[in-house]
Scaffold this active site. Sequence first.
Site, short mmCIF file in Angstrom:
data_model
loop_
_atom_site.label_atom_id
_atom_site.label_comp_id
_atom_site.label_asym_id
_atom_site.label_seq_id
_atom_site.Cartn_x
_atom_site.Cartn_y
_atom_site.Cartn_z
CE LYS A 202 -3.86 -2.27 2.19
NZ LYS A 202 -4.38 -2.78 3.46
CD GLN A 246 -3.45 -4.61 6.42
OE1 GLN A 246 -3.59 -3.53 5.86
NE2 GLN A 246 -3.64 -5.75 5.80
CG ASP A 269 -10.11 -0.23 4.92
OD1 ASP A 269 -9.92 -0.59 3.75
OD2 ASP A 269 -9.38 -0.56 5.88
N1 LIG Z 1 -8.12 -2.63 6.71
C1 LIG Z 1 -7.88 -3.51 5.72
N2 LIG Z 1 -8.22 -3.18 4.45
C2 LIG Z 1 -7.98 -4.05 3.43
O1 LIG Z 1 -8.29 -3.74 2.27
C3 LIG Z 1 -7.35 -5.29 3.71
C4 LIG Z 1 -7.02 -5.59 5.04
N3 LIG Z 1 -7.32 -4.68 6.02
N4 LIG Z 1 -6.45 -6.75 5.37
C5 LIG Z 1 -6.07 -7.72 4.36
C6 LIG Z 1 -6.96 -7.64 3.13
C7 LIG Z 1 -6.38 -8.27 1.89
N5 LIG Z 1 -6.16 -7.18 0.95
C8 LIG Z 1 -5.50 -7.34 -0.28
C9 LIG Z 1 -5.04 -6.26 -1.01
C10 LIG Z 1 -4.33 -6.45 -2.19
C11 LIG Z 1 -4.04 -7.71 -2.66
C12 LIG Z 1 -3.24 -7.89 -3.92
O2 LIG Z 1 -2.80 -6.94 -4.51
N6 LIG Z 1 -3.02 -9.13 -4.37
C13 LIG Z 1 -2.23 -9.48 -5.55
C14 LIG Z 1 -1.22 -10.57 -5.27
C15 LIG Z 1 -0.21 -10.27 -4.24
C16 LIG Z 1 0.85 -11.32 -4.16
O3 LIG Z 1 1.21 -11.93 -5.16
O4 LIG Z 1 1.33 -11.55 -3.04
C17 LIG Z 1 -3.13 -10.01 -6.66
O5 LIG Z 1 -4.19 -10.58 -6.33
O6 LIG Z 1 -2.74 -9.92 -7.82
C18 LIG Z 1 -4.51 -8.79 -1.95
C19 LIG Z 1 -5.23 -8.60 -0.77
C20 LIG Z 1 -6.57 -6.02 1.52
N7 LIG Z 1 -7.06 -6.23 2.75
#
Ligand SMILES: Nc1nc(=O)c2c([nH]1)NC[C@@H]1CN(c3ccc(C(=O)N[C@@H](CCC(=O)O)C(=O)O)cc3)C=[N+]21
Length: 449
Positions: A202, A246, A269
């Site tokens: 982020k 988070q 969020d």
């Molecule tokens: N307050 C809060 N807000 C959130 O929005 C929040 C959170 N807590 N806790 C965890 C989850 C999960 N999350 C993701 C964000 C980006 C990818 C992302 O970019 N994923 C990549 C892959 C990343 C990799 O390869 O490791 C993709 O799908 O292409 C995944 C998961 C936001 N979250």
Amino acid sequence: MQVESWIPSSSYILKLIRAAGGSLGNGNKKLKLARVSAAVLSPLGNPSRASHLFSLPVSIKTLTPESSFPFVSSVFGRRNMASSVLSDCSLPAPARLLPFQRSVQSRTSQFQRSVSFAWRPLSLSAIRSTASPHWSLSASASVAVTTETSAKVIDGKAVAKQIKDEIAGEIVRMKDGIGIVPGLAVILVGSRKDSQTYVRNKKKACEAVGIKSYEANLPEDSTEEEVLKHIACFNDDPSVHGILVQLPLPRHMNEEKILNAIGLEKDVDGFHPLNIGRLSMQGRDPLFVPCTPKGCMELLHRYGVEIKGKRAVVIGRSNIVGMPAALLLQKANATISMVHSYTKNPVEITRQADIIISAAGVANLVRGSWIKPGAVVIDVGINPVDDAQSPRGYRLVGDVCYEEACKVASAITPVPGGVGPMTIAMLLSNTLSSAKRIHDFKVHVHSFS
Ligand SMILES: Nc1nc(=O)c2c([nH]1)NC[C@@H]1CN(c3ccc(C(=O)N[C@@H](CCC(=O)O)C(=O)O)cc3)C=[N+]21
């Protein structure tokens, strides 16, 4: 049922394993082929339910939230995390118990019918006015309607990149116009590897578009009061326009109390109950829409998928994805059904959907047979499965058995590269619109936010 309290019963887990093509019982032959590997996350670190499975010929991993296994069921959050990492649908064919058996001829004609809904063959007007020429080029390739059907890949990474470019342009415009740079504060409590990675990503994304990022890293054993103190500080700081705590938080903390403390106008969020409440009401609009469901909707819009009057099924009903996704779809005039762990006939219901959003946190739960030919599939699941070939020792798969779904759906998001990057793009977008609102900076006609 509250998702928070969801720990699947062993019979449910067995059902999932079977649905995913696993075979658990008698018949060594089946067993050899199934190669089922299941991981059950016990929120209490108590493998009681999982232990039922130990007597079965499957390999079980019991995970706790503290486990080093990353990214477990991020769609479900903390207490509710229960993930079965099931047989990969890329395993040899016999492991797939639910093959699609339809003649090529009939499949083609069904596609032709459904494609007409999903793809007003992507005329420019179907794509939002923000679409750049570059984008319209890539989106205008229509779905191939051939005998060998294959879904169009909804490229979340490319859309996210385009949105981030738009946001970067807007931030320059704002800085030049009123000398303000949007700021995002992220509070991370504890040292979960996955959370640290997300927060790092982020921060990088903020830097790339020109958002100033602020970070508070607190130790795992911090008190609730300490977290609340940081939130109060960021609430009062005029250079901070968005605050994100988070998730998941350590177990001893009251998530509700902490999220409620975030100023409504900085709740990027969109998890504040007032924001979610407004999402569910006719004629009301939240200040912020939760990032992941907003990203799903944006993908549907940008790919010209018509939502009005369509049947949509959301699998999973977490506070952060499933529920707001369903609310957004109904706001967009879809007829929605929610499928969850108590749903008696998930396959039958899901098969009626023109649009499927899956946010269950169960690898390969949604098989090809769950999908109506021509449906559009948005896969929110980010589930780790062991993979010795991968440098990380695992790879990420969605809730949807991609290989099978590709042959049935008209369009589908991949994992990774689908919804994940959109979540981050939407967070940046929410932060920008927050700064614009706070400073009363005019929204640009073509701007994304
Ligand atoms: N307050 C809060 N807000 C959130 O929005 C929040 C959170 N807590 N806790 C965890 C989850 C999960 N999350 C993701 C964000 C980006 C990818 C992302 O970019 N994923 C990549 C892959 C990343 C990799 O390869 O490791 C993709 O799908 O292409 C995944 C998961 C936001 N979250």
